[in-house]
Motif scaffolding. Structure first.
Motif, PDB file in Angstrom:
ATOM      1  N   ALA A  65     122.330  27.247  65.907  1.00  0.00           N
ATOM      2  CA  ALA A  65     123.572  27.961  65.868  1.00  0.00           C
ATOM      3  C   ALA A  65     123.732  28.798  64.380  1.00  0.00           C
ATOM      4  O   ALA A  65     123.005  28.220  63.465  1.00  0.00           O
TER       5      ALA A  65
ATOM      6  N   HIS B  68     126.244  29.380  62.875  1.00  0.00           N
ATOM      7  CA  HIS B  68     127.332  28.489  62.181  1.00  0.00           C
ATOM      8  C   HIS B  68     127.016  27.036  61.854  1.00  0.00           C
ATOM      9  O   HIS B  68     126.481  26.468  62.671  1.00  0.00           O
TER      10      HIS B  68
ATOM     11  N   GLU C 156     120.215  26.979  79.090  1.00  0.00           N
ATOM     12  CA  GLU C 156     120.903  28.126  78.469  1.00  0.00           C
ATOM     13  C   GLU C 156     121.811  27.229  77.345  1.00  0.00           C
ATOM     14  O   GLU C 156     122.494  26.285  77.789  1.00  0.00           O
TER      15      GLU C 156
ATOM     16  N   ARG D   5     124.712  27.258  74.687  1.00  0.00           N
ATOM     17  CA  ARG D   5     126.004  27.954  73.970  1.00  0.00           C
ATOM     18  C   ARG D   5     126.673  27.162  73.058  1.00  0.00           C
ATOM     19  O   ARG D   5     126.636  25.816  73.000  1.00  0.00           O
TER      20      ARG D   5
ATOM     21  N   ALA E 218     130.367  26.783  70.107  1.00  0.00           N
ATOM     22  CA  ALA E 218     131.569  26.987  69.592  1.00  0.00           C
ATOM     23  C   ALA E 218     131.871  26.623  68.214  1.00  0.00           C
ATOM     24  O   ALA E 218     131.537  25.303  68.129  1.00  0.00           O
TER      25      ALA E 218
ATOM     26  N   SER F  15     137.313  27.344  65.853  1.00  0.00           N
ATOM     27  CA  SER F  15     137.410  28.435  67.137  1.00  0.00           C
ATOM     28  C   SER F  15     138.433  27.690  67.790  1.00  0.00           C
ATOM     29  O   SER F  15     138.785  26.557  67.836  1.00  0.00           O
TER      30      SER F  15
ATOM     31  N   ARG G 202     140.167  24.542  73.564  1.00  0.00           N
ATOM     32  CA  ARG G 202     140.559  24.750  74.946  1.00  0.00           C
ATOM     33  C   ARG G 202     140.418  23.247  75.620  1.00  0.00           C
ATOM     34  O   ARG G 202     139.936  22.453  74.970  1.00  0.00           O
TER      35      ARG G 202
ATOM     36  N   ILE H 281     132.592  26.966  77.122  1.00  0.00           N
ATOM     37  CA  ILE H 281     132.402  28.156  76.026  1.00  0.00           C
ATOM     38  C   ILE H 281     132.106  29.345  76.783  1.00  0.00           C
ATOM     39  O   ILE H 281     131.222  29.792  77.430  1.00  0.00           O
ATOM     40  N   ASP H 282     133.108  30.170  76.477  1.00  0.00           N
ATOM     41  CA  ASP H 282     132.858  31.584  77.207  1.00  0.00           C
ATOM     42  C   ASP H 282     132.434  32.593  76.279  1.00  0.00           C
ATOM     43  O   ASP H 282     133.011  33.321  75.485  1.00  0.00           O
ATOM     44  N   SER H 283     130.876  32.453  76.190  1.00  0.00           N
ATOM     45  CA  SER H 283     130.162  33.145  75.258  1.00  0.00           C
ATOM     46  C   SER H 283     128.512  33.546  75.857  1.00  0.00           C
ATOM     47  O   SER H 283     128.429  32.600  76.633  1.00  0.00           O
ATOM     48  N   GLU H 284     127.986  34.463  75.474  1.00  0.00           N
ATOM     49  CA  GLU H 284     126.608  34.709  75.672  1.00  0.00           C
ATOM     50  C   GLU H 284     125.710  33.399  75.282  1.00  0.00           C
ATOM     51  O   GLU H 284     126.212  32.881  74.304  1.00  0.00           O
TER      52      GLU H 284
ATOM     53  N   ILE I  39     123.209  31.439  73.066  1.00  0.00           N
ATOM     54  CA  ILE I  39     122.237  31.781  72.057  1.00  0.00           C
ATOM     55  C   ILE I  39     120.815  31.580  71.834  1.00  0.00           C
ATOM     56  O   ILE I  39     120.132  32.066  71.324  1.00  0.00           O
TER      57      ILE I  39
END
Length: 196
Positions: free
Chosen positions: A35, A37, A105, A107, A109, A113, A116, A121-124, A126
């Motif tokens: 990631a 971050h 895949e 992903r 967070a 952030s 929830r 995790i609502d993202s594309e 990485i």
């Protein structure tokens, strides 16, 4: 021309994010994911081709969460760095087999952030990795030779049964000929009548 070049560049960048990994059955494999971050609140590894749940691994708030994990991956996956230091969320998949073939895949967070209740995790992704676990070399030959042996055995058994059937039929015919009705001469002598 410039928009076309930009489109080609963007497509080539997107395509370069896919990593293909080939592993032998029974091996362990590390699927890398780093990631941007260093501090991670949640990470998920998914396989979109799986039926629900599609989670291979779910990490949130410092712990692995097996609640939504697909049963094929129970007790076979872990993060390489359990503390997720420096944003490393690489996946260690143990004892791979052909059921592990597919696209994985990753992903994340980052910490801070929006939290929830559900772990999605609502993202594309990485990182996208296509894992291939080919059948061992010669497994097709072993399978075909085993089938050939069974066919040979079946043919041998069928041949023996045919010989036994023919022998039984011949025996019955021979027995019927020798134990047929008594001859006419024997009946005449027994009754005392003689033909002259």
């Amino acid at each position: 021309m410039a928009p076309l070049m930009l489109l080609v560049f963007l497509l080539s960048e997107a395509a370069s994010d896919l990593i293909e990994v080939t592993v032998h059955p029974g091996d362990d494999v590390i699927l890398p994911c780093q990631a941007a971050h260093p501090s991670i609140r949640a990470a998920e590894w998914t396989r979109p081709d799986l039926e629900e749940p599609e989670y291979v691994l779910l990490y949130r708030d410092g712990h692995l969460d097996p609640t939504y994990q697909h049963p094929d991956f129970k007790d076979r996956v872990e993060l390489v760095d359990r503390d997720v230091k420096d944003g490393d969320v690489s996946l260690n998949l143990k004892n791979v087999s052909s059921i592990d073939n597919g696209t994985y895949e990753c992903r994340v967070a980052p910490a801070g952030s929006r939290r929830r209740k559900r772990a999605i995790i609502d993202s594309e992704p990485i990182r996208i990795i296509r894992l291939q676990v080919p059948e061992p070399a010669g497994s097709e030959n072993r399978n075909s030779s085993t089938v050939g042996r069974y066919r040979g055995l079946a043919a041998g058994v069928a041949g023996v049964l045919l010989l036994v059937t023919v022998a039984v039929l011949k025996y019955k015919r021979h027995k019927n000929k020798t134990s047929g009705p008594p001859a006419a001469d024997d009946d005449d002598e027994a009754s005392g009548d003689k033909f002259i």
